[in-house]
Design a protein around this motif. Structure first.
Motif, mmCIF file in Angstrom:
data_model
loop_
_atom_site.group_PDB
_atom_site.id
_atom_site.type_symbol
_atom_site.label_atom_id
_atom_site.label_comp_id
_atom_site.label_asym_id
_atom_site.label_seq_id
_atom_site.Cartn_x
_atom_site.Cartn_y
_atom_site.Cartn_z
ATOM 1 N N VAL A 300 2.342 -80.788 14.657
ATOM 2 C CA VAL A 300 2.019 -81.547 15.862
ATOM 3 C C VAL A 300 2.299 -83.032 15.652
ATOM 4 N N THR A 331 2.263 -82.886 25.893
ATOM 5 C CA THR A 331 0.926 -82.313 25.745
ATOM 6 C C THR A 331 0.991 -80.792 25.779
ATOM 7 N N VAL A 332 1.732 -80.270 26.731
ATOM 8 C CA VAL A 332 1.887 -78.816 26.823
ATOM 9 C C VAL A 332 2.574 -78.271 25.570
ATOM 10 N N SER A 334 2.726 -79.585 22.564
ATOM 11 C CA SER A 334 1.871 -79.735 21.386
ATOM 12 C C SER A 334 0.799 -78.654 21.339
ATOM 13 N N VAL A 335 0.179 -78.411 22.482
ATOM 14 C CA VAL A 335 -0.866 -77.387 22.521
ATOM 15 C C VAL A 335 -0.292 -76.009 22.196
ATOM 16 N N ALA A 339 -1.467 -73.669 19.324
ATOM 17 C CA ALA A 339 -2.266 -72.533 19.773
ATOM 18 C C ALA A 339 -1.625 -71.184 19.457
ATOM 19 N N TRP A 375 -7.523 -78.057 15.498
ATOM 20 C CA TRP A 375 -6.149 -78.532 15.569
ATOM 21 C C TRP A 375 -5.600 -78.507 16.993
ATOM 22 N N VAL A 376 -6.039 -77.564 17.810
ATOM 23 C CA VAL A 376 -5.586 -77.534 19.205
ATOM 24 C C VAL A 376 -6.112 -78.759 19.955
ATOM 25 N N LEU A 377 -7.349 -79.146 19.682
ATOM 26 C CA LEU A 377 -7.892 -80.352 20.313
ATOM 27 C C LEU A 377 -7.083 -81.584 19.932
ATOM 28 N N ALA A 379 -4.004 -81.632 18.946
ATOM 29 C CA ALA A 379 -2.667 -81.502 19.542
ATOM 30 C C ALA A 379 -2.665 -81.962 20.993
ATOM 31 N N ALA A 380 -3.723 -81.652 21.716
ATOM 32 C CA ALA A 380 -3.783 -82.004 23.138
ATOM 33 C C ALA A 380 -3.827 -83.517 23.354
#
Length: 466
Positions: A300, A331-332, A334-335, A339, A375-377, A379-380
């Motif tokens: 990310v 953002t999309v 990266s998530v 994810a 990590w998803v947080l 990334a967003a």
């Protein structure tokens, strides 16, 4: 007056082309980031099942704890790397080689002197540092091994502090792809050399020494190659150091320095918290899945860092629509990048570890799920941080991370004591959502508001200041 009309038309065509060129370079950076992170992902997958039984649980846990301490010391560049990339992006956009050389020379001189001083102090006072207490060492690991591992890792890290500036310079000069390839080369070179040392049956100390020596050596070769091949005009020189330019760089870098200190402490404290709350034997059960999921975080970061100089160029031109549009898309992306692999690891991670590792570490899916959410947080929010970094808007980030540090360290310690290792990433994710998330959204909106005036100038066809 015809020449003025032609000049304006030329500027208009250049401004029209700029977003397309910027987007193309960004996509190239993202693609090579995937290649680089694939190489970085392969290295631990191969090395962990080789080095863990070769070292033993306690010695391996110590190595990872020292690595966590080194990660927490990433602030040692005084924020100059971040400040340098922010300052160099407009220099490159406007072809100001003299100013760029001043920034680069100042950064290299400052960090080289700092690294030399820190290494000297480290070795002079190493005998008085309670290394065994610092890492809560027990079992079969000796105090001599603890001291040697700490000195090797910290020395290699300090040597790499000035050498790692080359990555920032390459990013600012839109050579993200080349920089990512060099990073991939470092990962694969380290992998091959460590496997060779293990295959030869040499000392675990030599395995660690080999592992930590590769990154600075690769950065040294990259630095020499970059400044000798087409970038001689910005090559660092002692005579190019200018007091005013150095002050401009240092003033911005100071904020990045404080932010990096707080972020490093907040994101690298888990291993030390677990070591003190539960002992070194619990570290391996956490650090191996954490290292595996951390590769997603590094992906990310690599995907989004090219946004930093790209946003700097777009904001300088007042092209806020490009910034907003690209931020949403990134953002999309990266998530999804964090994810999708996370879902696979959470679903099948216990089977993977059982088949992959010769030593059982358990297969707690709740631990994997907590790491994935963490990590998803991140990334967003990463694309929004890149917009703020490009504009030098650091204070909102700093407020959020300070609050997170204060909240998470205490929460993780109590969580580990009461609920075990599994609670650590969940506490971190909850604290991040409560502190860093609102700060990131506020800082992003503040950055766009600051650049509305240049955007209005662009729509009116007026010249925009650099």
């Amino acid at each position: 007056m015809s020449w003025r009309v032609a000049e304006r038309a030329g500027h208009a065509r250049a401004a029209h082309r700029r977003p397309h060129d910027r987007t193309r370079r960004l996509l190239s950076g993202v693609a090579t980031a995937l290649v680089s992170r694939a190489a970085g992902f392969v290295a631990p997958i191969v090395l962990v099942p080789v080095t863990l039984p070769y070292f033993g649980t306690d010695l391996y846990g110590l190595w990872m704890a020292v690595a966590a301490l080194v990660g927490m010391a990433s602030f040692a560049d005084l924020g100059l790397g971040s400040g340098l990339m922010t300052k160099l992006a407009p220099c490159h956009a406007h072809g100001d080689d003299d100013r760029a050389r001043g920034y680069i020379s100042s950064a290299y001189l400052t960090l080289s002197l700092l690294a030399a001083a820190m290494i000297t102090l480290l070795w002079l006072f190493a005998g008085g540092i309670p290394w065994t207490s610092l890492f809560n060492v027990s079992g079969e690991v000796t105090s001599g091994q603890t001291r040697l591992i700490a000195l090797m890792c910290l020395t290699a890290f300090l040597v790499n502090v000035p050498l790692s500036l080359i990555t920032r310079v390459q990013y600012a000069y839109q050579q993200v792809g080349r920089s990512n390839i060099w990073q991939a080369a470092a990962s694969l070179t380290g992998l091959v050399l460590v496997l060779a040392v293990v295959a030869a049956g040499l000392s675990p100390m030599l395995v660690i020494a080999t592992s930590v020596a590769v990154p600075p050596l690769v950065n040294l070769v990259n630095t020499i190659w970059f400044f000798r091949r087409g970038h001689r005009r910005i090559r660092p020189r002692l005579g190019a150091v200018d007091a005013r330019t150095a002050w401009e760089l240092t003033r911005l870098s100071g904020l990045f320095f404080v932010l990096t200190v707080v972020m490093s402490l907040a994101t690298n404290a888990d291993t030390l918290v677990i070591a003190h709350a539960l002992g070194l034997s619990a570290v391996a059960g956490f650090v191996i899945p954490a290292k595996l999921l951390a590769q997603l975080g590094q992906l990310v970061v690599l995907v989004n860092v090219p946004l930093w100089p790209a946003n700097g160029d777009a904001l300088a031109q007042g092209q806020l629509s490009w910034v907003r549009h690209t931020t949403r898309r990134m953002t999309v992306l990266s998530v999804l990048a964090a994810a999708v692999p996370s879902v696979v690891l959470v679903s099948f991670g216990d089977w993977l570890f059982a088949a992959w590792l010769p030593v059982s570490i358990g297969g707690d899916r709740w631990l994997l799920a907590g790491l994935a959410v963490w990590w998803v947080l991140q990334a967003a929010l990463s694309p929004r941080f890149m917009v703020q970094n490009a504009a030098g808007v650091v204070v909102p980030q700093l407020v959020g991370w300070v609050a997170f540090l204060a909240l998470s360290i205490l929460g993780k310690w109590y969580g580990a004591r009461w609920f075990g290792v599994t609670a650590v990433p969940w506490v971190g994710a909850a604290g991040y959502a409560l502190t860093v998330l609102p700060a990131a959204l506020y800082g992003y909106r503040r950055t766009l508001r600051r650049h509305r005036a240049p955007a209005a100038q662009e729509r009116k066809g007026e010249p925009i200041a650099a």
